[in-house]
Design an enzyme around this catalytic site. Structure first.
Site, short mmCIF file in Angstrom:
data_model
loop_
_atom_site.label_atom_id
_atom_site.label_comp_id
_atom_site.label_asym_id
_atom_site.label_seq_id
_atom_site.Cartn_x
_atom_site.Cartn_y
_atom_site.Cartn_z
N GLY A 1 0.83 -1.19 0.00
CA GLY A 1 0.00 0.00 0.00
C GLY A 1 0.86 1.24 0.00
CG ASP B 1 -0.25 -0.77 8.70
OD1 ASP B 1 -1.28 -0.07 8.83
OD2 ASP B 1 -0.16 -1.72 7.91
NE ARG C 1 -3.40 -7.34 7.70
CZ ARG C 1 -4.50 -7.73 7.07
NH1 ARG C 1 -5.25 -8.68 7.59
NH2 ARG C 1 -4.85 -7.18 5.94
CD GLN D 1 -6.45 5.22 6.95
OE1 GLN D 1 -6.13 5.27 8.11
NE2 GLN D 1 -7.39 4.38 6.50
NE ARG D 2 -3.21 3.10 0.36
CZ ARG D 2 -3.41 1.81 0.14
NH1 ARG D 2 -3.37 0.97 1.17
NH2 ARG D 2 -3.64 1.36 -1.07
#
Length: 420
Positions: A13, A144, A192, A299-300
């Site tokens: 991602g 993350d 996650r 968000q990313r």
């Protein structure tokens, strides 16, 4: 001695600043053209190497390469593809070597997270097993924030800034309407197994006990009774309740609240839908009217609100990757080293890929409040510097002016293709 070319690729991602790392790699390589020839970029990550779909970055202007610093997404295309075990899938590695040989590639730069670090590490090993020298350097990237050793991961600071800003603004909205309308707002964020992004929402609190009043982390087992009790208490106290929940929120037995029953290309459980799950639970048990939202790709990809600190670090690790390669290092990754919290000082160090690949860094217990619903002062000291500074992109006609590269593929030299 023949000057070797380099291969750079983006994986997993993407983030709003991964292209800044690409910029760091490309500008630094161009400054050392006597030691590194052309830099080829993989079209869609490592898949581009396996398919011999290599982008010739030398055809891009210096101005367009510089513009990567303010452009989100993955400029060359990313992928979710993990190289398999060399013992059982040797053909994949032989194909990589075949492509690298054909295009005189001696440097491999892979920009990604946990699984990408594994790929970079595996590539560093094939020079020994298949007799072709490859200098392999991993470049950290993941929203993350779960890579070990590095203090933080480029990409995270900008997501943290976006999430804390978004929940602050949404909380003001719901607060203004809660007397006669919606009383519950639930925002689902990525994460996650590690709750770093959810934790960042706590930076929006302007006073103790302020919104978001509840944060649900993967590290804290979900207890329905205590959660509903807290929601009810907050609504009766404040008139509304803003909740941030990580997609990886789970029960004590390890089951995800949002397990979709399928897996992604990396073999991970596909998650999604925890926000409506939580919202409907509240409606069913407490009767409160709700709204929910999923930050998802927003968000990313939100380069318009990226953290200047994050941008600087993303560029720095890209530059450092090339510097490490030219210094003769192999199977390593440049990492962020925190020297002090306030004023925030950081530098770039290095760590072996063998200690990073497939290892996840979770939120430490001391970062989560005893009740499991918030962040501690220790967490604030860690998180606050990472969202500092603004670095807005240029605007044209009222919207950001992002660069679009030519991304011209070089001619293939191999007679046969490879199925991925």
């Amino acid at each position: 001695m023949t000057v070797k070319n380099a291969f750079y690729a983006q994986s997993g991602g993407v983030t709003s600043v991964i292209n800044a790392s690409a910029c760091g790699v490309l500008e630094t390589a161009r400054a050392h053209s006597d030691k590194i020839g052309k830099v080829y970029a993989g079209h869609n990550g490592i898949i581009g190497a396996l398919r011999e779909e290599l982008i010739d970055t030398s055809l891009e202007s210096d101005a367009d390469i510089a513009a990567l610093k303010h452009t989100p997404g993955g400029a060359f295309g990313s992928c979710r593809y993990k190289l398999k075990d060399i013992k059982t899938h040797k053909a994949e590695y032989e194909r990589l070597i075949e492509v690298f040989k054909a295009h005189n590639i001696g440097y491999f730069f892979y920009n990604g997270g946990n699984d990408s670090s594994d790929t970079a590490y595996k590539v560093s090993q094939i020079s020994e097993q298949l007799g072709y020298p490859i200098t392999s350097i991993g470049i950290p990237k993941t929203v993350d924030n779960d890579l070990p050793i590095t203090d933080c991961c480029p990409g995270f600071g900008s997501v943290a800034k976006y999430i804390s800003t978004s929940i602050m603004e949404a909380s003001l909205d719901i607060q203004s309407m809660c007397e006669s309308s919606t009383k519950i707002f639930v925002m689902e964020v990525m994460g996650r197994h590690a709750g770093w992004i959810a934790a960042a929402a706590g930076l929006a609190q302007r006073e103790e006990g302020g919104a978001p009043q509840i944060i649900l982390f993967p590290e804290t087992p979900f207890d329905k009774a205590s959660f509903l009790r807290r929601v009810d208490e907050v609504v009766k106290r404040d008139g509304f309740c803003a909740i941030v929940v990580s997609e990886g929120a789970q029960y004590a037995d390890g089951r995800f609240l949002s397990d979709a029953g399928v897996t992604d290309a990396f073999g991970h459980t596909q998650l999604g839908g925890v926000a409506p799950f939580i919202a409907n639970m509240i409606k069913s048990e407490l009767g409160y009217k709700y709204h929910w939202a999923v930050a998802d790709y927003l968000q990313r990809s939100a380069r318009h609100i990226s953290s200047a600190t994050d941008l600087d670090q993303a560029y720095a690790v890209g530059k450092a990757a090339v510097d490490l390669a030219l210094a003769g290092k192999n199977a390593v990754m440049p990492v962020i080293v925190r020297e002090q919290d306030s004023p925030y000082k950081w530098s770039v160090g290095e760590a072996p890929l063998a200690k990073i690949a497939n290892v996840e860094k979770k939120m430490p217990k001391e970062f989560i409040t005893e009740d499991g619903f918030g962040i501690t002062e220790a967490a604030r000291r860690y998180l606050q510097p990472l969202i500092q500074g603004e670095s807005y992109p240029p605007y044209k006609n009222g919207v950001p002016d992002y660069v679009k590269l030519k991304n011209q593929l070089v001619a293939k030299k191999l007679a046969h293709s490879f199925n991925v």
